[in-house]
Scaffold this motif. Structure first.
Motif, PDB file in Angstrom:
ATOM      1  N   PRO A 131       0.793  -1.228   0.000  1.00  0.00           N
ATOM      2  CA  PRO A 131       0.000   0.000   0.000  1.00  0.00           C
ATOM      3  C   PRO A 131       0.826   1.281   0.000  1.00  0.00           C
ATOM      4  CG  PRO A 131      -0.990  -1.594   1.466  1.00  0.00           C
ATOM      5  CD  PRO A 131       0.313  -2.194   1.008  1.00  0.00           C
ATOM      6  N   TRP A 169      -7.665  -4.387   0.534  1.00  0.00           N
ATOM      7  CA  TRP A 169      -7.156  -3.779   1.765  1.00  0.00           C
ATOM      8  C   TRP A 169      -8.119  -3.993   2.928  1.00  0.00           C
ATOM      9  CZ3 TRP A 169      -6.139   1.500  -1.046  1.00  0.00           C
ATOM     10  CH2 TRP A 169      -4.993   1.379  -1.854  1.00  0.00           C
ATOM     11  N   VAL A 225      -4.623   4.888   3.740  1.00  0.00           N
ATOM     12  CA  VAL A 225      -4.366   5.369   2.384  1.00  0.00           C
ATOM     13  C   VAL A 225      -5.157   6.647   2.113  1.00  0.00           C
ATOM     14  CG1 VAL A 225      -4.628   4.843  -0.069  1.00  0.00           C
ATOM     15  CG2 VAL A 225      -3.809   3.078   1.499  1.00  0.00           C
TER      16      VAL A 225
END
Length: 234
Positions: free
Chosen positions: A193, A220, A228
């Motif tokens: 990520p 995710w 994120v």
């Protein structure tokens, strides 16, 4: 107007090894083209997946649609469900999500029926679905991480390996410069990520005016997704 003949044509389009959360694309991209021929000479077109489970489902349903009125979509659904009582899903068990064979097959034939409805009504299909909401729809550049192509049987390797943020930005530059895309979408959930965060930030630096999107395909966890989002705020 009644359906009198159905043709299902599988096609294989050469593809490059694009990476996503399910793994990597095969060397060819499989699709099925559906033609519904009617007793009045009209032909309705549809299109869907082309791998074995979908193709077998299409072929199993096709003979049961003889005489179907393309306006009777409830009847279409009934015939599909009766022909495929235990069809299961189209994806491998390891996939993050699945699509039911019944739904995939129904939707393929439904599109072809809607095409026939629009032809008979003499109206664009969007009128049958409630009316258009815009006159044009812009194409977005679709960005993928990808492996180098080892088998060149079906053509050259486009761009070579793209497995770093900088290589992905170079891919985006090619799409924008050569094809004029005004927005970009990254198929994420492939690299760590933090690397994909770096990729998005570098895309923003390279294309300050382009709308940007990232789709990790459900790969995710919620905490990772929130992190994120925080890193990409603004």
């Amino acid at each position: 107007m009644r359906i009198v003949e159905i043709r299902v044509t599988p096609i294989a389009v050469p593809d490059v090894p694009l990476a996503n959360t399910k793994g990597v694309h095969q060397s060819v991209f499989l699709r099925s083209v559906i033609e519904l021929h009617t007793d009045c000479g009209r032909v309705g077109l549809g299109e869907t997946y082309g791998a074995t489970r979908t193709l077998n489902g299409l072929k199993a349903v096709a003979p049961t649609l003889d005489g179907l009125d393309p306006w009777h979509l409830n009847d279409l659904r009934r015939r599909v469900e009766m022909a495929l009582p235990d069809a299961g899903g189209v994806n491998a068990p390891t996939a993050l999500a699945d699509h039911r064979v019944v739904d995939v097959v129904y939707s393929a034939f439904e599109i072809a029926c809607l095409d026939l409805q629009g032809q008979q009504a003499g109206r664009p299909l969007h009128d049958l679905l409630g009316g258009a909401v815009r006159d044009t729809v812009s194409f977005g550049g679709y960005l993928f991480f990808k492996f180098a192509k080892r088998d060149l049987t079906f053509g050259p390797d486009i761009l070579g390996e793209v497995m770093t943020p900088d290589a992905l930005v170079a891919q985006a530059r090619w799409l924008v410069d050569d094809h004029g895309f005004q927005s970009l979408k990254l198929k994420g959930g492939v690299l760590d990520p933090d690397q994909e965060i770096e990729t998005m930030l570098k895309l923003r630096e390279a294309f300050p005016q382009h709308p940007l999107r990232i789709d990790p395909m459900g790969a995710w966890t919620v905490p990772t997704a929130l992190r994120v989002i925080d890193k990409l705020a603004g």
